[in-house]
Design a protein around this motif. Structure first.
Motif, PDB file in Angstrom:
ATOM      1  N   ALA A  27      48.959  49.579  39.214  1.00 59.32           N
ATOM      2  CA  ALA A  27      50.401  49.511  38.993  1.00 59.32           C
ATOM      3  C   ALA A  27      50.783  49.636  37.531  1.00 59.32           C
ATOM      4  N   SER A  28      49.823  49.426  36.632  1.00 54.97           N
ATOM      5  CA  SER A  28      50.136  49.450  35.204  1.00 54.97           C
ATOM      6  C   SER A  28      50.430  50.850  34.681  1.00 54.97           C
ATOM      7  N   GLY A  29      49.922  51.857  35.366  1.00 51.71           N
ATOM      8  CA  GLY A  29      50.113  53.226  34.904  1.00 51.71           C
ATOM      9  C   GLY A  29      49.142  53.648  33.821  1.00 51.71           C
ATOM     10  N   LEU A  30      48.233  52.756  33.426  1.00 57.56           N
ATOM     11  CA  LEU A  30      47.253  53.097  32.402  1.00 57.56           C
ATOM     12  C   LEU A  30      46.152  53.999  32.932  1.00 57.56           C
ATOM     13  N   VAL A  31      45.994  53.994  34.254  1.00 55.42           N
ATOM     14  CA  VAL A  31      44.982  54.825  34.903  1.00 55.42           C
ATOM     15  C   VAL A  31      45.689  55.828  35.806  1.00 55.42           C
ATOM     16  N   VAL A  32      45.207  57.054  35.815  1.00 55.96           N
ATOM     17  CA  VAL A  32      45.805  58.093  36.661  1.00 55.96           C
ATOM     18  C   VAL A  32      45.722  57.657  38.114  1.00 55.96           C
ATOM     19  N   ARG A  34      45.822  59.242  40.811  1.00 51.76           N
ATOM     20  CA  ARG A  34      44.945  60.048  41.662  1.00 51.76           C
ATOM     21  C   ARG A  34      43.506  59.549  41.596  1.00 51.76           C
ATOM     22  N   LEU A  35      43.095  59.067  40.398  1.00 51.90           N
ATOM     23  CA  LEU A  35      41.728  58.570  40.238  1.00 51.90           C
ATOM     24  C   LEU A  35      41.574  57.136  40.719  1.00 51.90           C
ATOM     25  N   LEU A  36      42.630  56.345  40.595  1.00 53.16           N
ATOM     26  CA  LEU A  36      42.561  54.950  41.017  1.00 53.16           C
ATOM     27  C   LEU A  36      43.780  54.616  41.863  1.00 53.16           C
ATOM     28  N   PRO A  37      43.750  54.981  43.142  1.00 54.73           N
ATOM     29  CA  PRO A  37      44.856  54.598  44.026  1.00 54.73           C
ATOM     30  C   PRO A  37      44.857  53.084  44.228  1.00 54.73           C
ATOM     31  N   SER A  38      45.987  52.557  44.605  1.00 54.98           N
ATOM     32  CA  SER A  38      46.111  51.110  44.776  1.00 54.98           C
ATOM     33  C   SER A  38      45.350  50.654  46.016  1.00 54.98           C
ATOM     34  N   PRO A  39      45.005  49.353  46.084  1.00 52.54           N
ATOM     35  CA  PRO A  39      44.344  48.830  47.284  1.00 52.54           C
ATOM     36  C   PRO A  39      45.166  49.041  48.551  1.00 52.54           C
ATOM     37  N   PHE A 218      40.951  60.672  46.381  1.00 51.01           N
ATOM     38  CA  PHE A 218      40.089  59.535  46.076  1.00 51.01           C
ATOM     39  C   PHE A 218      40.446  58.292  46.879  1.00 51.01           C
ATOM     40  N   SER A 219      41.590  58.283  47.520  1.00 54.11           N
ATOM     41  CA  SER A 219      41.877  57.177  48.427  1.00 54.11           C
ATOM     42  C   SER A 219      40.905  57.197  49.604  1.00 54.11           C
ATOM     43  N   HIS A 220      40.550  58.410  50.080  1.00 53.43           N
ATOM     44  CA  HIS A 220      39.543  58.522  51.126  1.00 53.43           C
ATOM     45  C   HIS A 220      38.163  58.128  50.604  1.00 53.43           C
ATOM     46  N   VAL A 221      37.878  58.501  49.361  1.00 54.16           N
ATOM     47  CA  VAL A 221      36.588  58.153  48.767  1.00 54.16           C
ATOM     48  C   VAL A 221      36.434  56.641  48.689  1.00 54.16           C
ATOM     49  N   TYR A 222      37.476  55.955  48.181  1.00 55.71           N
ATOM     50  CA  TYR A 222      37.395  54.499  48.078  1.00 55.71           C
ATOM     51  C   TYR A 222      37.349  53.841  49.457  1.00 55.71           C
ATOM     52  N   ALA A 223      38.003  54.431  50.432  1.00 57.64           N
ATOM     53  CA  ALA A 223      37.927  53.900  51.800  1.00 57.64           C
ATOM     54  C   ALA A 223      36.498  53.977  52.321  1.00 57.64           C
TER      55      ALA A 223
END
Length: 254
Positions: A27-32, A34-39, A218-223
């Motif tokens: 949520a901070s916006g410091l990370v893209v 697309r690379l780090l979707p939220s939980p 990457f949401s699928h990757v983290y899943a």
């Protein structure tokens, strides 16, 4: 009920803490994003993919391969370690091989396994067997060697034969080390199968991670990563439950 909830929170509080940090970072916006979707995004994808059967199918393939290689390593490695521990000839012959080969990155041999066993599940199971064999043999060997000689002498003085000593003295004394070896090897089996599926396959969680990475979803990757963790946790807890039943005299230590 309240005490049980407090114990559960005291043991697993790091998981919600990790999720909170993850959510804050996303949520901070410091990370893209697309690379780090939220939980929450990952959770939505996880529920969807479990609901349509995709993740369950790939997870079943990966777990079945991991368990096959792991079981082969346990069935062969435990008696092999016992023979090394009780026989100087076997120990002098094989101990240097295992000690020298343990730190070698065996993933370099995977192309050889594909040439020998072909494509599909066979090379992955064989390679998993090889990777799991080392921790099983080395840890069990140390456990069998650590058995106090006076226990065996005492059983012999009471007239126990070799078979009875093996069944009633050696195996019970070595069981804690045996389960320690199995608990080390089990996650190794899952990691190895996932890695080999990422190298080349059309099914399994490793393939799932690779195919969705190429699509930058990457949401699928983290899943898939969460699914791998849950599978590993379930298998580990099952092994611990078996340990509590078999090594019942060390239940509190677990």
């Amino acid at each position: 009920m309240i005490v049980s909830a407090a114990r559960l929170l005291a043991r697993w509080y790091s998981i919600p803490l990790l999720l909170a940090i993850w959510q804050a970072a996303a949520a901070s916006g410091l990370v893209v994003s697309r690379l780090l979707p939220s939980p929450l995004e990952v959770g939505a994808v996880l529920l969807t993919e479990l609901g349509n059967g995709q993740l369950a199918y790939h997870a079943a393939v990966t777990v079945s391969r991991a368990l096959a290689g792991f079981a082969l390593a346990a069935v062969i490695g435990i008696p092999f370690a016992a023979a090394m521990a009780r026989s100087a000839v076997w120990r002098n012959l094989f101990e240097p091989i295992f000690l020298l080969g343990y730190p070698v990155p065996k993933i370099a041999l995977y192309p050889v396994f594909t040439y020998v066993f072909g494509l599909g599940a066979a090379p992955k199971i064989a390679f998993t067997f090889l990777e799991c064999l080392y921790p099983v043999v080395v840890t069990c060997f140390l456990g069998f060697r650590a058995i106090q000689t006076r226990l065996i002498w005492t059983a012999q003085n009471f007239g126990a034969g070799r078979a009875l000593i093996l069944r009633r003295v050696i195996l019970p004394a070595a069981l804690p080390s045996v389960f320690a070896a199995l608990r080390i090897a089990l996650p190794v089996a899952i990691v190895v199968v996932v890695l080999t599926e990422m190298i080349g396959d059309s099914i399994g969680l490793g393939y799932y991670v690779t195919i969705w990475s190429t699509r930058f979803s990457f949401s699928h990757v983290y899943a898939a990563i969460v699914t791998i963790g849950l599978c590993g946790l379930a298998l580990d807890q099952g092994l611990l439950l078996l340990r509590r039943r078999v090594v019942y005299w060390q239940r509190e230590a677990v």
